[in-house]
Design an enzyme around this catalytic site. Structure first.
Site, short mmCIF file in Angstrom:
data_model
loop_
_atom_site.label_atom_id
_atom_site.label_comp_id
_atom_site.label_asym_id
_atom_site.label_seq_id
_atom_site.Cartn_x
_atom_site.Cartn_y
_atom_site.Cartn_z
N MET A 118 0.81 -1.23 0.00
CA MET A 118 0.00 0.00 0.00
C MET A 118 0.84 1.27 0.00
O MET A 118 1.61 1.52 0.93
CB MET A 118 -0.94 0.01 1.20
N THR A 119 0.64 2.06 -1.04
CA THR A 119 1.24 3.37 -1.17
C THR A 119 0.71 4.27 -0.08
O THR A 119 -0.50 4.37 0.10
CB THR A 119 0.86 3.94 -2.56
N GLY B 215 4.23 0.15 -3.06
CA GLY B 215 4.87 0.22 -4.36
C GLY B 215 6.13 1.08 -4.25
O GLY B 215 6.08 2.20 -3.76
N HIS C 37 4.98 -5.58 -9.47
CA HIS C 37 3.62 -5.02 -9.53
C HIS C 37 3.15 -5.00 -10.99
O HIS C 37 3.48 -4.09 -11.74
CB HIS C 37 3.66 -3.60 -8.95
N HIS D 22 -3.38 -3.33 -11.54
CA HIS D 22 -4.04 -2.04 -11.24
C HIS D 22 -3.80 -0.91 -12.23
O HIS D 22 -3.82 0.27 -11.85
CB HIS D 22 -3.65 -1.58 -9.83
N TYR E 118 -1.07 -0.01 -13.95
CA TYR E 118 0.24 0.62 -14.03
C TYR E 118 1.04 0.03 -15.20
O TYR E 118 0.48 -0.71 -16.01
CB TYR E 118 0.95 0.54 -12.67
N ARG F 100 2.35 -9.86 -9.03
CA ARG F 100 0.95 -9.47 -8.78
C ARG F 100 0.27 -9.05 -10.08
O ARG F 100 0.82 -8.27 -10.86
CB ARG F 100 0.91 -8.28 -7.81
N ARG G 116 -13.60 -7.13 -6.04
CA ARG G 116 -14.72 -7.12 -5.11
C ARG G 116 -14.50 -6.12 -3.96
O ARG G 116 -14.55 -6.44 -2.80
CB ARG G 116 -14.91 -8.53 -4.53
C1 FMN Z 1 -4.07 3.41 0.36
C2 FMN Z 1 -3.87 2.26 -0.58
C3 FMN Z 1 -2.73 2.19 -1.34
C4 FMN Z 1 -2.51 1.09 -2.19
N1 FMN Z 1 -1.33 1.00 -2.86
C5 FMN Z 1 -1.03 -0.12 -3.55
C6 FMN Z 1 0.28 -0.33 -4.05
O1 FMN Z 1 1.21 0.49 -3.88
N2 FMN Z 1 0.51 -1.47 -4.74
C7 FMN Z 1 -0.48 -2.40 -4.95
O2 FMN Z 1 -0.24 -3.42 -5.59
N3 FMN Z 1 -1.72 -2.25 -4.45
C8 FMN Z 1 -2.01 -1.15 -3.73
N4 FMN Z 1 -3.23 -1.03 -3.13
C9 FMN Z 1 -4.21 -2.13 -3.22
C10 FMN Z 1 -4.08 -3.05 -2.00
O3 FMN Z 1 -2.87 -3.79 -2.05
C11 FMN Z 1 -5.27 -4.04 -1.90
O4 FMN Z 1 -5.21 -4.96 -2.95
C12 FMN Z 1 -6.60 -3.32 -1.94
O5 FMN Z 1 -6.66 -2.30 -0.95
C13 FMN Z 1 -7.76 -4.29 -1.72
O6 FMN Z 1 -7.63 -4.96 -0.52
P1 FMN Z 1 -8.52 -4.52 0.78
O7 FMN Z 1 -9.95 -4.67 0.35
O8 FMN Z 1 -8.11 -5.53 1.82
O9 FMN Z 1 -8.16 -3.11 1.12
C14 FMN Z 1 -3.48 0.07 -2.31
C15 FMN Z 1 -4.64 0.17 -1.54
C16 FMN Z 1 -4.84 1.23 -0.68
C17 FMN Z 1 -6.07 1.27 0.18
#
Ligand code: FMN
Length: 395
Positions: A33-34, A65, A186, A189, A191, A238, A284
């Site tokens: 998570m960024t 990331g 990564h 999403h 990118y 991923r 989801r």
């Molecule tokens: C604040 C935030 C930043 C995120 N940054 C990234 C990231 O840097 N790399 C990535 O692969 N996914 C990123 N995600 C996606 C999360 O890894 C995760 O797959 C997504 O939040 C869904 O899971 P959750 O329902 O448990 O939150 C980010 C999600 C959030 C909420």
């Protein structure tokens, strides 16, 4: 003491698991998570605190990331792993996480067209597979806290693509130098890697565009290069075939997912070693950005896609996206995943693992502080379960 229903249900999420050479004590993974807390691209003491708070003995963490090169960024204050200062700074995070007995992978990231001139060296246009910008449906967070439109990217020339592959390879070596147990590529999403994979974006006419086999070429080269540099057993990948974040649509997500899986399986055969894992996000969940993420199909269709990738992939499978404690238990118990990564719940619950184990109430996350610069507020100040309840973690 008699066994309770909670004990039984917990077995799925709290049974040990052997992920390649890593011995995990449970299945609850910190999703990448960024968090935009690294001024000048350098992790600092707040990162040490944030990641150690979420570390458990035998737990598995994936970093935010982390930029593979100066052109890779698309959010303010993202850490990098392409220079010495960054490597030295990450060492402190890794050492602290290891001291708590956890395992940590660095997520290697290039955002491609999901960037802006103000975030690029020399004010250049961001690079991509295409010259098409991300549509006005989406907004980019700029360093001054405002939101802007995504600009026109510059499509990479064919010969430049291998230079980006090399950036991934060097970043992976740097991650190992910093002490990380491995890296995650990564490819999800919307990118850079996803911008090559998805036919809703990739409009190239060279060998990196057109048929699925061409669109898979970039991710395959990146994984091969990184595997050759640090070994397959330290590499996770991923992908998110069904997620349309940042316009990353594909006309056939299932075939796309399977095509990537086939290539990863082949790399495993060729290298004589399994990759550490495949990590698939399913849509989801409502988006983590400003806009709601679209759904590709019904919940059943989405679950089918993830299950099909899981069955086809020969190795450890991590699922992500909207999992609660109960859904995670179900996924592992039914064999739909080996591990479950948690994002937002882990932001607001540093001791999520313990809370799940005890079926304790969860703190709610505050979306407004996901990407803000404060090193404490919304980052390291979410409360742990009160020690006055006698709930001291032995995890
Ligand atoms: C604040 C935030 C930043 C995120 N940054 C990234 C990231 O840097 N790399 C990535 O692969 N996914 C990123 N995600 C996606 C999360 O890894 C995760 O797959 C997504 O939040 C869904 O899971 P959750 O329902 O448990 O939150 C980010 C999600 C959030 C909420």
């Amino acid at each position: 003491m008699a066994e309770t229903t909670t004990d039984k249900a917990n077995e799925a999420l709290f049974s040990p698991y052997k992920m390649g050479k890593f011995s995990l004590s449970h299945r609850v993974v910190l999703a990448p998570m960024t968090r935009c807390r690294a001024p000048n691209g350098i992790p600092h003491q707040a990162h040490v605190e944030y990641y150690t708070q979420r570390s458990t003995s035998g737990g598995f963490l994936i970093t935010e990331g982390t930029l593979i090169s100066p052109t890779a960024g698309g959010f303010p204050r993202c850490p990098g792993i392409y220079n010495k200062e960054q490597v030295e700074a990450w060492k402190k995070v890794v050492d602290a996480v290891h001291a708590k007995g956890a395992i940590i992978f660095c997520q290697l990231w290039h955002v491609g067209r999901a960037s802006h001139q103000v975030l690029q060296p020399g004010g250049a246009a961001p690079i991509s597979s295409t010259s098409k910008p991300i549509s006005k449906r989406w907004r980019i967070l700029l360093p001054d806290g405002t939101h802007g439109l995504y600009p026109n990217p510059r499509p990479l020339k064919t010969f430049e693509i291998l230079e980006v592959v090399e950036d991934y390879r060097l970043a992976a070596l740097n991650a190992i130098e910093a002490g990380f147990d491995g890296i995650e590529i990564h490819g999800a999403h919307g990118y850079l890697i996803d911008q090559f994979l998805k036919d809703g974006i990739n409009d190239r006419t060279d060998e990196y565009g057109g048929p699925l086999s061409n669109r898979c070429k970039f991710i395959t080269q990146v994984v091969q290069a990184v595997v050759a540099a640090i070994g397959a057993d330290r590499v996770g990948v991923r992908i998110s075939p069904a997620i349309d974040h940042l316009d990353a649509t594909d006309s056939d997500p299932l075939s796309l997912g399977l095509a990537v899986v086939q290539r990863l399986n082949k790399i495993q055969v060729d290298s004589g070693s399994r990759l550490t894992y495949l990590h698939v996000t399913q849509p989801r969940y409502t988006a983590y950005g400003q806009t709601e993420s679209g759904r590709h199909g019904s919940e059943d269709e989405e679950a089918k896609l993830v299950r099909t990738c899981r069955r086809a992939y020969q190795g450890t499978f991590i699922c992500s996206g909207g999992y609660t404690r109960e859904l995670g238990i179900e996924a592992v118990a039914q064999g739909d995943a080996d591990l479950v990564s948690y994002g937002r719940l882990f932001i607001s619950n540093p001791d999520l693992v313990l809370r799940f184990k005890l079926k304790a109430p969860l703190n709610r996350y505050v979306r407004a502080t996901f990407y803000t610069p404060d090193p404490v507020v919304g980052y390291t100040d979410y409360p742990f379960l009160s020690k006055s309840h006698g709930l001291v973690s032995r995890l």
